[in-house]
Design a protein around this motif. Structure first.
Motif, PDB file in Angstrom:
ATOM      1  N   GLU A  13       7.361  55.451 107.484  1.00  0.00           N
ATOM      2  CA  GLU A  13       6.190  56.272 107.179  1.00  0.00           C
ATOM      3  C   GLU A  13       5.152  55.516 106.357  1.00  0.00           C
ATOM      4  O   GLU A  13       3.947  55.699 106.546  1.00  0.00           O
ATOM      5  CB  GLU A  13       6.622  57.542 106.447  1.00  0.00           C
ATOM      6  CG  GLU A  13       5.504  58.563 106.269  1.00  0.00           C
ATOM      7  CD  GLU A  13       6.003  59.873 105.686  1.00  0.00           C
ATOM      8  OE1 GLU A  13       5.175  60.628 105.139  1.00  0.00           O
ATOM      9  OE2 GLU A  13       7.225  60.140 105.767  1.00  0.00           O
ATOM     10  N   VAL A  14       5.601  54.649 105.455  1.00  0.00           N
ATOM     11  CA  VAL A  14       4.638  53.916 104.623  1.00  0.00           C
ATOM     12  C   VAL A  14       4.163  52.626 105.290  1.00  0.00           C
ATOM     13  O   VAL A  14       3.335  51.900 104.739  1.00  0.00           O
ATOM     14  CB  VAL A  14       5.212  53.593 103.219  1.00  0.00           C
ATOM     15  CG1 VAL A  14       5.546  54.861 102.483  1.00  0.00           C
ATOM     16  CG2 VAL A  14       6.402  52.646 103.297  1.00  0.00           C
ATOM     17  N   GLY A  15       4.686  52.323 106.483  1.00  0.00           N
ATOM     18  CA  GLY A  15       4.223  51.152 107.205  1.00  0.00           C
ATOM     19  C   GLY A  15       4.843  49.857 106.741  1.00  0.00           C
ATOM     20  O   GLY A  15       4.199  48.796 106.774  1.00  0.00           O
ATOM     21  N   HIS A  16       6.101  49.916 106.318  1.00  0.00           N
ATOM     22  CA  HIS A  16       6.783  48.701 105.881  1.00  0.00           C
ATOM     23  C   HIS A  16       6.847  47.679 107.010  1.00  0.00           C
ATOM     24  O   HIS A  16       7.164  48.006 108.153  1.00  0.00           O
ATOM     25  CB  HIS A  16       8.205  49.026 105.421  1.00  0.00           C
ATOM     26  CG  HIS A  16       9.057  47.826 105.205  1.00  0.00           C
ATOM     27  ND1 HIS A  16       8.762  46.854 104.266  1.00  0.00           N
ATOM     28  CD2 HIS A  16      10.199  47.419 105.827  1.00  0.00           C
ATOM     29  CE1 HIS A  16       9.687  45.912 104.303  1.00  0.00           C
ATOM     30  NE2 HIS A  16      10.568  46.231 105.243  1.00  0.00           N
ATOM     31  N   VAL A  17       6.540  46.433 106.674  1.00  0.00           N
ATOM     32  CA  VAL A  17       6.564  45.332 107.634  1.00  0.00           C
ATOM     33  C   VAL A  17       7.903  44.612 107.529  1.00  0.00           C
ATOM     34  O   VAL A  17       8.275  44.142 106.447  1.00  0.00           O
ATOM     35  CB  VAL A  17       5.405  44.345 107.373  1.00  0.00           C
ATOM     36  CG1 VAL A  17       5.479  43.174 108.351  1.00  0.00           C
ATOM     37  CG2 VAL A  17       4.069  45.066 107.478  1.00  0.00           C
ATOM     38  N   SER A  18       8.627  44.565 108.608  1.00  0.00           N
ATOM     39  CA  SER A  18       9.938  43.918 108.622  1.00  0.00           C
ATOM     40  C   SER A  18       9.838  42.485 108.109  1.00  0.00           C
ATOM     41  O   SER A  18       8.935  41.741 108.472  1.00  0.00           O
ATOM     42  CB  SER A  18      10.508  43.927 110.039  1.00  0.00           C
ATOM     43  OG  SER A  18      11.760  43.280 110.085  1.00  0.00           O
ATOM     44  N   GLY A  19      10.778  42.122 107.238  1.00  0.00           N
ATOM     45  CA  GLY A  19      10.806  40.771 106.695  1.00  0.00           C
ATOM     46  C   GLY A  19      10.174  40.638 105.326  1.00  0.00           C
ATOM     47  O   GLY A  19      10.406  39.643 104.636  1.00  0.00           O
ATOM     48  N   THR A  20       9.356  41.600 104.924  1.00  0.00           N
ATOM     49  CA  THR A  20       8.784  41.566 103.586  1.00  0.00           C
ATOM     50  C   THR A  20       9.782  42.186 102.598  1.00  0.00           C
ATOM     51  O   THR A  20      10.667  42.946 102.993  1.00  0.00           O
ATOM     52  CB  THR A  20       7.445  42.326 103.530  1.00  0.00           C
ATOM     53  OG1 THR A  20       7.653  43.688 103.949  1.00  0.00           O
ATOM     54  CG2 THR A  20       6.423  41.672 104.440  1.00  0.00           C
ATOM     55  N   PRO A  21       9.680  41.859 101.306  1.00  0.00           N
ATOM     56  CA  PRO A  21      10.699  42.294 100.339  1.00  0.00           C
ATOM     57  C   PRO A  21      10.817  43.812 100.248  1.00  0.00           C
ATOM     58  O   PRO A  21       9.830  44.542 100.318  1.00  0.00           O
ATOM     59  CB  PRO A  21      10.195  41.710  99.013  1.00  0.00           C
ATOM     60  CG  PRO A  21       9.274  40.610  99.386  1.00  0.00           C
ATOM     61  CD  PRO A  21       8.651  41.010 100.682  1.00  0.00           C
ATOM     62  N   VAL A  22      12.056  44.261 100.075  1.00  0.00           N
ATOM     63  CA  VAL A  22      12.341  45.669  99.803  1.00  0.00           C
ATOM     64  C   VAL A  22      13.216  45.729  98.559  1.00  0.00           C
ATOM     65  O   VAL A  22      14.271  45.088  98.494  1.00  0.00           O
ATOM     66  CB  VAL A  22      13.076  46.357 100.971  1.00  0.00           C
ATOM     67  CG1 VAL A  22      13.422  47.802 100.603  1.00  0.00           C
ATOM     68  CG2 VAL A  22      12.243  46.316 102.229  1.00  0.00           C
ATOM     69  N   GLY A  23      12.775  46.489  97.572  1.00  0.00           N
ATOM     70  CA  GLY A  23      13.586  46.746  96.391  1.00  0.00           C
ATOM     71  C   GLY A  23      13.946  48.208  96.352  1.00  0.00           C
ATOM     72  O   GLY A  23      13.072  49.068  96.464  1.00  0.00           O
ATOM     73  N   ALA A  24      15.234  48.508  96.216  1.00  0.00           N
ATOM     74  CA  ALA A  24      15.696  49.898  96.209  1.00  0.00           C
ATOM     75  C   ALA A  24      16.283  50.237  94.846  1.00  0.00           C
ATOM     76  O   ALA A  24      17.212  49.577  94.377  1.00  0.00           O
ATOM     77  CB  ALA A  24      16.735  50.123  97.301  1.00  0.00           C
ATOM     78  N   ALA A  25      15.726  51.255  94.209  1.00  0.00           N
ATOM     79  CA  ALA A  25      16.216  51.775  92.938  1.00  0.00           C
ATOM     80  C   ALA A  25      17.091  52.987  93.235  1.00  0.00           C
ATOM     81  O   ALA A  25      16.640  53.938  93.875  1.00  0.00           O
ATOM     82  CB  ALA A  25      15.052  52.165  92.039  1.00  0.00           C
ATOM     83  N   LEU A  26      18.329  52.962  92.773  1.00  0.00           N
ATOM     84  CA  LEU A  26      19.318  53.946  93.190  1.00  0.00           C
ATOM     85  C   LEU A  26      19.943  54.641  91.987  1.00  0.00           C
ATOM     86  O   LEU A  26      20.362  53.972  91.027  1.00  0.00           O
ATOM     87  CB  LEU A  26      20.442  53.273  93.985  1.00  0.00           C
ATOM     88  CG  LEU A  26      20.008  52.439  95.198  1.00  0.00           C
ATOM     89  CD1 LEU A  26      21.095  51.460  95.578  1.00  0.00           C
ATOM     90  CD2 LEU A  26      19.680  53.352  96.361  1.00  0.00           C
ATOM     91  N   THR A  27      20.039  55.955  92.033  1.00  0.00           N
ATOM     92  CA  THR A  27      20.805  56.656  91.015  1.00  0.00           C
ATOM     93  C   THR A  27      22.284  56.334  91.197  1.00  0.00           C
ATOM     94  O   THR A  27      22.757  56.137  92.320  1.00  0.00           O
ATOM     95  CB  THR A  27      20.569  58.179  91.099  1.00  0.00           C
ATOM     96  OG1 THR A  27      21.186  58.805  89.984  1.00  0.00           O
ATOM     97  CG2 THR A  27      21.103  58.771  92.388  1.00  0.00           C
TER      98      THR A  27
END
Length: 321
Positions: A77-91
Motif C-alpha cells: 500500500e505504501v509503495g515499497h520498492v523491493s530490495g530497499t531497506p525494511v526495518g520492522a519494529a515488533l512488540t
C-alpha cells in the motif's frame, strides 16, 4: 501523597505524525513497519521524509504467516520498492537471530517463536531487519527527536502495554534473547495483579491502557475504555483521578528506578497514554514531589509522536547494512 489535579498541562501537543522537515534524517530511505498490540503501521521514507503511510488493526490471534500477510499488504500500500531497506519494529521479544515471540501472550497469543527474519526476507525479496518496537522508538528519539544531546536515555511507551528501550553511552541496549528493555514487566510497590507476562504486580498491570480500563471499569461499575477515563479525570471525577494517578505514579516510580540503576540523564515518554493531555505533567509532578531530588530525571515527551518506532526501525536497518 501528592495529587495531579492542580497541575496544568503547559506543553504543546505532540503531533501524532511527525513532520519530515523537522527531522535531521536526510539519509533515511526505505520502509518502516511498526507492529504493536493494537495496530500495524507502515511508512515509506524518501530522504528522511515520510511520503506514504498505511495502517491496520493488529489481529492478536493471528499466526506468523497471517502477520506476514498484514505486513506485506501494508508495504504494498505504501509503495515499497523491493530490495530497499525494511526495518520492522515488533512488540514482544525479538532475538538476535530473528525469532519473534510474545512476552505478554494476551497481546499476541499465537506466535510460536518462528524465525521472522528469514520468513520476512524471503517474502519481501530483500533484507528485513527486526527490533523490538520500544527499542526502535528509543533509537528514533535518540537520533532524531527528544533524545538529541543525551548520553544515556530511556524511552518508555505507555500504551496498550508498557514497554521500553535503552540507549546507554550512545548505544542501543540489546540482549541475545530479546528481553532487554522490557521495563513494563518490572514490579511496582503497589502492584498485586497478575500480568500477562506471568509476573505479579508489574508496572504494566498498573499503568497500561488496559490496566486503566480495567481499574476504571471496576470503579465505575460499567465498562469504560481508557480515553473515557482520561476525559473524566480531566473533569475532576474522583474515581477516574485515582486510576490515572495510579498509572502515573507507577511510571514515576519506574523512572526513579531506571535513574538509580543506570544513571540516565533523560527519559522520553511516548505511547497513546504517555502522550495524553496532562499525563506527562502528572508523572513529572509526582516524581518531583515524591522522590528525593537525586532520583529525579529530565522527562520529555516523544517529539516524533507515534512515528518514533518507524524512524528507529528504519535507522536500525540502515545501521546494520
Amino acid at each position: 501523597m501528592t495529587s495531579c489535579l492542580s497541575v496544568n498541562p503547559t506543553r504543546p501537543a505532540v503531533p501524532a505524525e511527525s513532520e519530515c522537515d523537522a527531522m535531521n534524517a536526510n539519509l533515511l530511505s526505505g520502509a518502516g513497519l511498526d507492529i504493536g498490540g493494537t495496530k500495524i503501521a507502515a511508512a515509506r521514507f524518501d530522504k528522511g521524509c515520510i511520503v506514504a503511510r498505511a495502517r491496520a488493526e493488529t489481529i492478536g490471534q493471528a499466526d506468523i504467516n497471517s502477520q506476514l500477510d498484514s505486513m506485506a499488504a501494508l508495504l504494498q500500500e505504501v509503495g515499497h520498492v523491493s530490495g530497499t531497506p525494511v526495518g520492522a519494529a515488533l512488540t514482544g521479544r525479538v532475538t538476535r537471530n530473528g525469532d519473534w515471540m510474545a512476552v505478554n501472550r494476551s497481546t499476541l497469543s499465537n506466535l510460536t517463536g518462528s524465525n521472522l527474519k528469514t520468513l520476512a526476507s524471503d517474502r519481501f525479496s530483500g533484507p528485513v531487519t527486526l527490533v523490538n518496537d520500544a527499542a526502535a522508538a528509543a533509537l528514533g528519539e535518540y537520533r532524531f527527536g527528544a533524545g538529541i544531546g543525551s548520553n544515556s536515555m530511556a524511552y518508555i511507551t505507555v500504551s496498550t502495554g508498557v514497554g521500553g528501550g535503552l540507549v546507554l553511552n550512545g548505544k542501543l541496549l540489546q540482549s541475545d534473547d530479546g528481553l532487554a528493555g522490557h521495563v513494563g514487566f518490572s514490579t511496582a510497590l503497589k502492584g498485586d495483579q497478575l500480568c500477562g507476562s506471568g509476573r505479579v504486580g508489574t508496572i504494566e498491570s498498573l499503568a497500561s491502557g488496559r490496566a486503566i480500563a480495567r481499574y476504571g471499569s471496576n470503579l465505575a461499575g460499567r465498562d469504560v475504555a481508557a480515553p473515557e477515563v482520561f476525559a473524566l479525570w480531566q473533569q475532576g471525577t474522583p474515581w477516574a483521578t485515582s486510576v490515572v494517578e495510579q498509572s502515573a505514579r507507577s511510571i514515576a516510580e519506574l523512572c526513579a528506578n531506571l535513574r538509580t540503576i543506570l544513571g540516565l540523564d533523560r527519559i522520553v515518554i511516548g505511547g497513546s497514554v504517555g502522550l495524553a493531555t496532562g499525563y506527562l505533567e502528572c508523572v513529572s509532578h509526582i516524581l518531583l514531589n515524591e522522590e528525593p531530588e537525586l532520583f529525579n530525571v529530565d522527562l520529555q515527551p516523544a517529539e516524533l509522536g507515534q512515528d518514533s518506532p518507524l524512524f528507529g526501525a528504519l535507522q536500525f536497518a540502515v545501521d546494520q547494512q
